[in-house]
Structure formats: C-alpha cells, structure tokens
Design a protein around this motif. Structure first.
Motif, PDB file in Angstrom:
ATOM      1  N   LEU A 265      56.272 119.964 131.295  1.00  0.00           N
ATOM      2  CA  LEU A 265      57.029 120.851 132.184  1.00  0.00           C
ATOM      3  C   LEU A 265      58.468 120.351 132.331  1.00  0.00           C
ATOM      4  CD1 LEU A 265      57.972 121.690 135.270  1.00  0.00           C
ATOM      5  CD2 LEU A 265      56.644 123.383 133.989  1.00  0.00           C
ATOM      6  N   ALA A 266      58.589 119.016 132.556  1.00  0.00           N
ATOM      7  CA  ALA A 266      59.911 118.442 132.802  1.00  0.00           C
ATOM      8  C   ALA A 266      60.802 118.536 131.572  1.00  0.00           C
ATOM      9  CB  ALA A 266      59.766 116.983 133.241  1.00  0.00           C
ATOM     10  N   THR A 267      60.236 118.299 130.393  1.00  0.00           N
ATOM     11  CA  THR A 267      61.064 118.288 129.176  1.00  0.00           C
ATOM     12  C   THR A 267      61.346 119.693 128.643  1.00  0.00           C
ATOM     13  OG1 THR A 267      59.075 117.901 127.883  1.00  0.00           O
ATOM     14  CG2 THR A 267      60.428 115.972 128.418  1.00  0.00           C
ATOM     15  N   THR A 268      60.457 120.631 128.886  1.00  0.00           N
ATOM     16  CA  THR A 268      60.680 121.971 128.320  1.00  0.00           C
ATOM     17  C   THR A 268      61.370 122.915 129.305  1.00  0.00           C
ATOM     18  OG1 THR A 268      58.497 122.670 129.036  1.00  0.00           O
ATOM     19  CG2 THR A 268      58.686 121.870 126.778  1.00  0.00           C
ATOM     20  N   LYS A 269      61.200 122.657 130.607  1.00  0.00           N
ATOM     21  CA  LYS A 269      61.733 123.634 131.566  1.00  0.00           C
ATOM     22  C   LYS A 269      62.809 123.053 132.488  1.00  0.00           C
ATOM     23  CE  LYS A 269      60.077 127.306 134.497  1.00  0.00           C
ATOM     24  NZ  LYS A 269      59.222 127.495 135.627  1.00  0.00           N
ATOM     25  N   LEU A 270      62.707 121.748 132.775  1.00  0.00           N
ATOM     26  CA  LEU A 270      63.630 121.184 133.761  1.00  0.00           C
ATOM     27  C   LEU A 270      64.763 120.383 133.108  1.00  0.00           C
ATOM     28  CD1 LEU A 270      60.960 119.972 136.374  1.00  0.00           C
ATOM     29  CD2 LEU A 270      62.195 122.141 136.337  1.00  0.00           C
ATOM     30  N   GLY A 271      64.775 120.346 131.802  1.00  0.00           N
ATOM     31  CA  GLY A 271      65.891 119.732 131.088  1.00  0.00           C
ATOM     32  C   GLY A 271      65.860 118.223 131.007  1.00  0.00           C
ATOM     33  N   PHE A 272      64.724 117.588 131.215  1.00  0.00           N
ATOM     34  CA  PHE A 272      64.634 116.121 131.101  1.00  0.00           C
ATOM     35  C   PHE A 272      64.627 115.707 129.631  1.00  0.00           C
ATOM     36  CE2 PHE A 272      63.640 116.340 135.482  1.00  0.00           C
ATOM     37  CZ  PHE A 272      63.774 115.068 136.016  1.00  0.00           C
TER      38      PHE A 272
END
Lengths: 258, 259
Positions: free
Chosen positions: A172-179
């Motif tokens: 979620l963090a890498t695909t949607k929140l830009g991490f």
C-alpha cells in the motif's frame, strides 16, 4: 439476601467451571508426554489446523496491514511524521495485530470445528466406543489437538500472518502513498527487534493452547443432541476469544511492561 | 464340587443422577459362554447398567466383577487391560466418521498394538466378509453406508479382536424386520464362533427370542425376573407378561400417564 445468594451462586459456578477447565487442561497436557502416541492423528490435526487456516489468516492480515498503513499515514501526516509509517506498521502487526487477529480467526475456525466434531462424537457414542476399544480419548482426541494447535499457531500461522501483514502495509505504502521501496524495507528491518518476534510467537503459542483447550473442553463435555452440539460450539468460540484477548494483555505486559 | 465363577457378576449395583435413582440394587450373574438379554422399557436403566460395567459411568455403590475380579475402584491401567476382553456393538453403531470402514473394524487391533496395519487390514476385511460385506466396503466412509450396513460394520468391529465378552446395545433399533433378523442371526453365529459371553440389552422381543439363553427384566432400577428364555412365557410375573405382550394395561405404567 436473595441478591447476595445470587452473587454467591454465580461466583461458585464460575469457580467450578474454571476448576473443571483447569483439570481438563492438566489432563490433556499430561497425555501429550505419555505413550501411546498417535502421530497420524497429530499430523492430520496439524494439516487441518495449520495448512487449511492459511488462506483466511493470510487474507485477513494482508488487508489489515494495508488498512493500518492508510490509517498511520493519515494520522502521522497531522504532525509531519509520515516517515514513521514502516516502523509503526511492523511493530503493530508483529506485536499485536498478527497474533491477535490470527488467534481470533483460528478460534472461529478451529475451536468451533473441534467442539462440533468432539460434541458429535460424544452424542453419537463414538467417544464411549473409543473406551471400549482400549483407547484413552484424552490421548487419541485431546492431546494431538492441543499439541497440533500449539505447534502450528506460532510456527506456521503467525509467522505467515506477520509477514503478509507487513507486506500489505508495504504494498500500500509503495504503490499508493509514494514510499520508496528500499527505504521502507530498511526502516522495517532496522526497527524490528528480536523481542517483538519473540512476543508474537509466544502469544501465538498461548492463543493456540486456549483455542484447542476451549474447543476440546466444550466438545468433550457436550450433553444432549444437535442443540447440545450447537451450544458447545458457541461456547467454545466465545470462551476462546475471551481467553485470547485476556492472555494477549497478560503476555504484552510480561514482555513490554516497563 | 467346583463352582463356576460368573463371567460378569453384579451385586447391589446402584447409580443415581442427582436425586434420580436409575439403578436401585441390581443383581445379575452371567455365566461363561452364556447369552444373557436384559429387557426393560425406555429409561429403566438398561444402558446405565451396561455403561457401569464398562466403566463409562461410575456407580454409587455395589459390586461389579469380571471373572471374579472387582472392577469398581481399580486402577486405570488395570481397567484398560480388562477392557481388552470386551467388544461392543453400539445402538447407533458409533463408527468413527473420520476413518474408513476397514480402519473402524481394525481400530481395536491397532490400538492394542496386536498387528501391523497391513495384517490388521486383512483381518478387518475377513471380519467384514464374516458379516456379509465385501472387501470394497472397507475403503468406504461410514457415512456412505445404510443403517443396516453400519450395524454390520459395528458387529465386525465388536468381534474383530475375538473378545471374551460382547455387549449389544439395542442391536436392532431402527432397522426393518428383515434386517433385524439378519443382524440377530449374525449375532448368534458370531458369538458362537468367537465363543464369547454375550450381554444384550433390548426391548425387541424377536431379538430376545433369537439371541437369548437367559433373560432378565429390569424395572425401576431392579432386576425383577431372571430365567431361561423358554420360561419367559410362563414366568407368572405380571410385569414380564405385560412387557412381552406389549400391552398398555398392566402393572407397568408409562411415565407420561402418571400425571
């Protein structure tokens, strides 16, 4: 006076039930260590409890990890602390949500199944038949179930639940929140300590014990017919969930209380 | 003169559940090789008597002797040893759902570590054949069998380890008259073949007439009559007469009519 008598009766019946469960637990555990052993039955239970619970446990923690990441991101952005997301997700999942959610899911699946199976065996005289065939029902039915659950909860289910839960947050963090993927993994690994994993596995073992104990106790002591089996199944799931939540607090205090 | 020790001897056996007295004072002797049938209405204490002998229920008092050895209060390991002498056919067959038919039949052999799995399977198939079931039945699950077939499998399991004592709990309940007769025939043949002592509880008079050497009637927790099967019609006991003729009128009042 009547009110006091009522309280007394409730307390006595609670203590009586606790005593019976305690004796049942001691009896069940002691039979794990004394022959004869039933490795086929143990293996069958390990597959039933561990392997067949994997999909539901994995799905639950995958989405919980993702939801946790969204919540932490939204909350931490209020004070510009978004970078703490990987740490909070990994600690939240490993210490708390992985074992507890797995425990509750497995309680619903395994405790109910044990209570229904043993309850049906009781009302159809299959447990009596075991005795007439020179087989101790505690050794053949109870000990393998307790041992299988205590082994499979930490060694298979919660390790998988923790991993998939953290993976859910990562995706979620890498695909949607830009991490950044590398930074996320580094933060996760850097801040995860051995004690977090130890606590997670200890909780899993304790939860596994209560899940099987409640399923076996209520199933083994079923009275009546179909209705009795239904009551045992409900009681098994409810009491297993209560014991999981209660012991979760106790184990957390043991590991992390300052 | 040498007196033969009864295979099963009950003296003053008592069992209550709370205030409800189920067995008041049961006395019964079953001699070696004898086929004893206990008759009595529903709730008269037949099954409780049987469960007390097997140790599934703990009596409140009295004595239970198997081959002259007291069973009440003995150590768990000793009881387990004595239980190897027993076989039992349960009312609903009580087959283990999780195991195939052959493993059900061979369960006692495997539990007592008497045979390896291959030998135990062979014996199980032979016992299935003895009760009129083909080897293909061995691999089926109990749920795939009819009621009559389940009873046959239960019988095969009961005789699998060649027990010295076999208990039959309502062996024909729930079966049609022809299948009942088939099961009764099989019971007589198998008991003779194994050379066992048999104790049957039933309220089916056709079973009684087929299976029994001696009959005992239990009423309100007491054995009120015991005698040879061929004397049952001339017992002179009003309770027996009412029961074997299945009449509503007589000294036995159904609980529902007591008000």
């Amino acid at each position: 006076m009547n009110f006091l008598a009522l309280i007394g009766r409730v307390v006595i019946s609670f203590l009586r039930a606790a005593g019976k469960i305690g004796l049942f637990a001691v009896n069940g555990v002691s039979h794990i260590f004394t022959p004869p052993y039933y490795p086929r039955e143990l293996l069958r239970q390990m597959i039933n409890i561990g392997y067949y619970s994997l999909p539901v446990v994995g799905l639950t923690t995958l989405f919980t990890g993702a939801a946790l990441a969204v919540n932490i991101y939204e909350g931490s952005s209020r004070f510009n602390a978004e970078s703490t997301l990987p740490t909070i997700v990994v600690i939240g999942i490993v210490r708390e949500l992985g074992p507890t959610l797995s425990g509750l899911i497995v309680a619903g699946r395994v405790s109910a199944s044990m209570a229904a199976e043993l309850g049906t065996m009781r009302v159809t005289e299959q447990i009596d038949a075991l005795v007439t065939l020179s087989t101790d029902p505690f050794k053949y039915l109870i000990a393998p179930r307790i041992l299988a659950t205590v082994i499979m909860m930490p060694l298979m289910l919660v390790i998988v639940a923790d991993t998939i839960g953290v993976l859910g947050g990562y995706l979620l963090a890498t695909t949607k929140l830009g991490f950044n993927s590398g930074n996320y993994i580094k933060s996760t690994v850097d801040f995860l300590e051995a004690i977090d994993v130890m606590a997670s596995l200890t909780k899993a073992g304790v939860f596994g014990f209560f899940i099987s104990l409640m399923g076996c106790y209520h199933g083994f002591n079923t009275r009546g017919g179909a209705q009795g089996v239904g009551i045992s199944t409900t009681n098994a799931v409810v009491s297993a969930c209560i014991m999981i939540l209660l012991s979760n607090y106790v184990v957390t205090e043991m590991f992390f209380s300052s | 003169m040498n007196e033969v020790t009864p295979k099963i001897s009950l003296k003053g056996l008592r069992k209550s559940f709370g205030d409800k007295v189920v067995l008041n004072s049961v006395d019964l002797d079953v001699m070696p090789g004898e086929s004893m049938v206990i008759i009595g209405g529903s709730g008269s204490g037949k099954s409780v008597t049987l469960k007390c002998i097997l140790g599934l229920l703990t009596p409140n008092g009295g004595s239970i002797k198997i081959d002259g050895k007291e069973m009440i209060g003995i150590a768990h390991s000793e009881r387990k040893e004595i239980l190897t002498k027993f076989g039992m056919l349960f009312q609903g067959a009580a087959l283990f759902d999780s195991l195939p038919v052959w493993e059900n039949v061979a369960f006692g052999l495997l539990a007592q570590r008497l045979h390896n799995r291959a030998d135990a399977k062979e014996i199980a198939i032979e016992k299935l054949r003895r009760v009129g079931l083909g080897p293909d039945v061995g691999s089926l699950s109990p749920a795939e069998l009819s009621g009559g077939m389940q009873k046959r499998v239960g019988l095969a399991r009961a005789i699998a380890a060649n027990p010295e004592i076999i208990f039959f709990d309502e062996p024909t309940t729930g079966l049609d008259p022809i299948m009942s007769d088939v099961i009764n025939e099989l019971i007589v043949e198998c008991v003779k073949e194994v050379g066992a002592t048999a104790l049957t509880i039933t309220h089916d008079m056709s079973s009684v007439r087929k299976i029994a050497d001696k009959v005992s009637m239990i009423y309100h927790g007491n054995m009120i009559w015991t005698g040879p099967k061929d004397k049952i019609d001339q017992s002179g006991n009003d309770y027996i007469d009412q029961f074997i003729n299945g009449k509503a009128e007589g000294p036995i009042k159904m609980e529902i009519l007591k008000g």
